[in-house]
Design a protein around this motif. Structure first.
Motif, mmCIF file in Angstrom:
data_model
loop_
_atom_site.group_PDB
_atom_site.id
_atom_site.type_symbol
_atom_site.label_atom_id
_atom_site.label_comp_id
_atom_site.label_asym_id
_atom_site.label_seq_id
_atom_site.Cartn_x
_atom_site.Cartn_y
_atom_site.Cartn_z
ATOM 1 N N THR A 118 -10.298 5.615 1.442
ATOM 2 C CA THR A 118 -10.337 7.010 1.882
ATOM 3 C C THR A 118 -10.750 7.062 3.350
ATOM 4 N N THR A 176 -8.799 1.548 -3.548
ATOM 5 C CA THR A 176 -8.564 2.882 -3.008
ATOM 6 C C THR A 176 -9.346 3.030 -1.714
ATOM 7 N N TRP A 225 0.851 -1.189 0.000
ATOM 8 C CA TRP A 225 0.000 0.000 0.000
ATOM 9 C C TRP A 225 0.885 1.237 0.000
ATOM 10 N N SER A 283 0.526 5.785 0.345
ATOM 11 C CA SER A 283 -0.375 6.856 0.774
ATOM 12 C C SER A 283 0.343 8.188 0.700
ATOM 13 N N GLU A 284 -0.431 9.243 0.951
ATOM 14 C CA GLU A 284 0.139 10.576 1.007
ATOM 15 C C GLU A 284 1.047 10.691 2.232
ATOM 16 N N TYR A 305 -7.895 11.532 3.428
ATOM 17 C CA TYR A 305 -6.584 10.881 3.326
ATOM 18 C C TYR A 305 -6.766 9.602 2.517
ATOM 19 N N CYS A 306 -5.982 9.445 1.470
ATOM 20 C CA CYS A 306 -6.159 8.330 0.529
ATOM 21 C C CYS A 306 -5.028 7.312 0.663
ATOM 22 N N VAL A 307 -5.402 6.047 0.578
ATOM 23 C CA VAL A 307 -4.453 4.943 0.613
ATOM 24 C C VAL A 307 -4.726 4.052 -0.597
ATOM 25 N N GLU A 308 -3.692 3.729 -1.362
ATOM 26 C CA GLU A 308 -3.813 2.836 -2.516
ATOM 27 C C GLU A 308 -3.251 1.468 -2.142
#
Length: 540
Positions: free
Chosen positions: A245, A243, A183, A185-186, A195-198
């Motif tokens: 959030t 994704t 994963w 993230s920013e 706040y986004c996590v891929e």
């Protein structure tokens, strides 16, 4: 009569040929299906639990087919009671062909259930029912009127089956592995900002798993005493990526947990510091005034309690966020846990550091008031202080003290061992005179506010001069937020400087303010308005 019998024989021959063709088609179907399954015999045995469901689906499908054929047999027998001998003979042949077909299907069913592996069974459990429905429909539509030449066509799309089995084999040969999945993230998380996590699902062979459908979940847990939890919203892209959030509601240290099918992905759980973005340009009137005699410096515990060093009362007052006093710590004296003008105050975890201006030492206590350690005595040598004014603890757990009477900043370890001295002076770019407030910027640099200097002096963690900035009138307390904005108490007000040292805002109407501190959790700014015997709480 002979002519009619000959015609009936011809018709029977046509149906017999049709049944033979159907049987041949079924046999060819069996051969192709067997080759298709054999081509995937190396698939990993990852789906043992699917065998029962697949067996049930296939058995039910074939039982339905058997039932349909049985009903056709009964119908034929009924017809045989009312038709001529020649027609009876022809229909009997028709019946025999259907019975042979039933036997073939029964044999085929047994072969599938006994000879194929679990993962093949799981694939067939998904694919065969659709094909068998087509066979059932064809059988149900077989005409029982012999003057029509309705052939039975039994088909199974082996090409599509081979394709589906190939895909199935590719997927389960290397299933998704949560411990290998990654994963990103920013780098910065802020309060009440998305706040986004891929997340990318990775197989045990290190390849990306190309399908969705996995149970991906995320939680953001605050490490503070309230333990608030924020749950993430997950978008499944259907190609092995997801994704997530989340919107943090509180500032401070958090723990980010990401799971896939109930197991943590790589590097989960992970620490995440949520920052608060302060609004200083609207800073105006305080939202709360706490009355306290001679407040100097302030500290905030993780619980939200406000600790204030009060020189006039020679103790530490503890208030809640509503300004109600909860207790006091210490009394007048020079013994352990006593004070003769407590001044600087800093809290890290459940440990409180207090500088004593007139006892010329610093004390280390629990936030409950229990004495732990004492360092220093009056003097100018190592291990000695002269009117220490403030204290902070850096990320390396070093204790940094403003030794104002000796015009220096001293760095100790937790045991009180002298590590480093940063000397001030009257002239020079790195000069400071009578240091009071101390602060650490996001890079760990030490900012020194000295009451007889008009600027703030910055040093590296190892004491090397970096720069000076600001134009302040008798600066005292200083605090720096997560983005590098600097708040400095001056003689008659509070000044806010940008990360580069440029003054951007001023709050006046203060009387000799001393300490200043930000509380990220509540989004508040506290100022010790010493000349007015008050502590002011602002919303930022």
């Amino acid at each position: 009569m002979d002519h009619r019998i000959a015609d009936m024989c011809n018709i029977a021959k046509v149906h017999r040929d049709a049944m033979r063709e159907a049987l041949a088609c079924a046999q060819e179907m069996t051969s192709k299906l067997t080759r298709a399954i054999d081509a995937n015999d190396k698939m990993a045995e990852q789906v043992y639990t699917s065998r029962g469901n697949a067996t049930l689906i296939i058995t039910q499908a074939f039982e339905q087919l058997h039932q349909t054929i049985e009903e056709r047999k009964k119908t034929l027998l009924s017809e045989m009671e009312t038709i001529s001998l020649s027609k009876t003979t022809a229909l009997s042949l028709h019946k025999e062909q259907l019975m042979k077909m039933q036997d073939e299907i029964g044999h085929y069913t047994e072969m599938i259930l006994q000879t194929h592996t679990d993962h093949e069974m799981a694939a067939l459990g998904d694919l065969l029912p659709t094909e068998l429905k087509a066979i059932l429909k064809t059988v149900e539509n077989v005409s029982l009127t012999l003057n029509q030449t309705s052939d039975i066509h039994v088909t199974l799309s082996t090409d599509s089956l081979i394709k589906e089995l190939s895909i199935f084999g590719h997927v389960w040969d290397s299933p998704p592995s949560p411990s290998q999945s990654t994963w990103s993230s920013e780098s910065v998380a802020k309060v009440k900002e998305m706040y986004c996590v891929e997340v990318e699902s990775i197989t045990s062979k290190g390849e990306r798993y190309p399908y969705g459908g996995l149970q991906v979940k995320a939680e953001l847990r605050s490490k503070s005493h309230d333990g608030a939890v924020v749950y993430g919203e997950v978008e499944d892209h259907g190609n092995g990526t997801y994704t997530i959030t989340l919107t943090p509601q509180t500032a401070g240290p958090h723990q980010l947990l990401i799971t896939m099918d109930g197991q943590h992905v790589r590097n989960s759980p992970s620490d995440l510091d949520v920052k608060r973005q302060y609004q200083y340009d609207t800073l105006c009137d305080p939202k709360l005034v706490i009355h306290c005699s001679g407040p100097s410096f302030i500290a905030i515990h993780d619980s939200g309690d406000i600790y204030v060093a009060c020189g006039k009362n020679l103790c530490i007052h503890v208030f809640d966020q509503a300004g109600q006093q909860k207790r006091t710590i210490g009394s007048r004296g020079s013994g352990d846990g006593q004070f003769d003008l407590p001044y600087g105050l800093f809290i890290k975890g459940d440990v409180m550091y207090v500088t004593d201006l007139c006892n010329h030492h610093i004390q280390k206590l629990t936030t409950g008031g229990q004495f732990m350690q004492k360092h220093g005595q009056r003097g100018s040598g190592q291990g000695q202080f002269s009117h220490p004014t403030f204290v902070i603890v850096d990320q390396r757990d070093r204790v940094i003290v403003s030794d104002s009477g000796n015009n220096r900043v001293v760095i100790l370890d937790q045991a009180g061992t002298w590590l480093l001295t940063i000397n001030g002076g009257v002239t020079g770019s790195n000069a400071f005179l009578i240091p009071r407030g101390l602060a650490l910027d996001p890079q760990g640099n030490i900012h020194v506010a000295a009451s007889r200097s008009s600027n703030i002096t910055v040093f590296t963690p190892e004491g090397t001069y970096v720069r000076s900035y600001g134009d302040a009138n008798k600066p005292a307390g200083i605090v720096i937020d997560e983005e590098g904005y600097i708040l400095v108490n001056e003689y008659a007000g509070l000044s806010i400087f940008g990360p580069k040292g440029n003054k951007i805002h001023t709050v006046g109407k203060l009387i000799n303010p001393e300490g200043v501190i930000l509380d990220p959790k509540s989004g508040s700014l506290f100022v010790a308005n010493s000349g007015a015997d008050t502590v002011l709480k602002y919303s930022v």
